[in-house]
Design a protein around this motif. Sequence first.
Motif, PDB file in Angstrom:
ATOM      1  N   LEU A 360       0.791  -1.246  -0.105  1.00 23.85           N
ATOM      2  CA  LEU A 360       0.142   0.015   0.120  1.00 23.85           C
ATOM      3  C   LEU A 360       0.902   1.279   0.227  1.00 23.85           C
ATOM      4  N   LEU A 361       0.500   2.044  -0.930  1.00 29.51           N
ATOM      5  CA  LEU A 361       1.338   3.252  -0.942  1.00 29.51           C
ATOM      6  C   LEU A 361       0.674   4.483  -1.363  1.00 29.51           C
ATOM      7  N   ASP A 362       0.844   5.711  -0.679  1.00 34.42           N
ATOM      8  CA  ASP A 362       0.017   6.885  -0.938  1.00 34.42           C
ATOM      9  C   ASP A 362       0.815   7.842  -1.668  1.00 34.42           C
ATOM     10  N   VAL A 363       0.765   8.689  -2.673  1.00 34.54           N
ATOM     11  CA  VAL A 363       1.315   9.473  -3.413  1.00 34.54           C
ATOM     12  C   VAL A 363       0.735  10.924  -3.780  1.00 34.54           C
ATOM     13  N   GLU A 364       1.561  11.653  -3.955  1.00 35.15           N
ATOM     14  CA  GLU A 364       0.936  13.255  -4.340  1.00 35.15           C
ATOM     15  C   GLU A 364       0.675  13.188  -5.657  1.00 35.15           C
TER      16      GLU A 364
END
Length: 387
Positions: A360-364
Amino acid sequence: MYRIQTFNNIAIRGLERYPRETYEVASSLPDPDAFMLRSHNLHETPIPDSVVAVGRAGSGVNNIPVDLLSERGVAVFNAPGANANAVKELVIGGLLLAARNLIPAAEYLRGLDGDLPDFEKRVEDGKKRFVGFELPGRTLGVIGLGAIGVKIANAARGLGMHVIGYDPKITVESAWRLASDVERARSVDAVVSQADVITFHVPLNDQTRNILDATRIRSLKPGAIVINLARDGIVDDTALGAALDAGRVHAYVSDFPTPALIRHPRVITLPHLGASTVESEENCAVMIADQLRDYLEHGNVVNSVNLPALSLERKGDSRLAIVNRNLPDRVGQISHVLGQNGVNIVHLVNESRGNLAYTLLDVEGAVDAATAEAIAGIDGVLRFRIL
């Protein structure tokens, strides 16, 4: 809109967990995102490529092709512990029925003619045949110390029984909940040889099939009670039937009736009642609905049988959820693709379980179609979602 296709009758309390504004729930849907089921045999059901998750409103997943779904990157969830109290109560009920011979005693009375003048004498004469035993001081053996096994062990201690349990994979959480005076055995055989009553709470697999076989049955204490409310196939019914006929085993309580044993005088068979309470069905449905929602909307994994447990607080603008084969450098390749396309990672978490890994990863900012296609095309990536 998320689409949830249901099988069996799912408790309304669970279905109500899906907001109508964002979820469509029905027994037949085109391109569903997830399946929600109880005992339906999914091995014989076509599973569309659109399905990213399957939720079993119960603990066992023998009716679900977990290996096949894992190869497709589909998360499989269950509801461990949601039906634990229902099963615990049924085990204790079966134990009391068997120890006090209540079923044959009741059947004896039903066969009496109440109009005969010697009715009361027959009642008194008959009760000699149904002398039972009390539980304090007796030993209960529990094979499997998960959510259900722990509750049963603790309840039996409250009834004054000595309890010995075996579970080579007991979790820290279960160990904390287990009464401190429950004795821990080093093997199944150690439990079998010491128990006056033995109860099983394990899944059915190659290691547990016929775990109580003819050899272990011979190791039981004379007059022992055997309880199986876990899975059909854990007990060798043929061997146990012979032990019942020989009088070596006092009684068998089973949730899995067979034609050979259904009318045996020392057998109490039930029609799969283990989790059949209103409360249990509601608890299971609510738990699965919440887990499916959390996975579909945020990618978080709670109580999956094939993906690692993983949760991440949301930050950034977009979230990526990636299921891949557990191969070296997959996270590095994912990060490289994002960097090449000018996408900055806010935070990332990666865990593996067996042959699968999950990231899981969050990005701009947003992830464009070309970047998404490049990530999905990385060798070993089985499922890629933008949330």
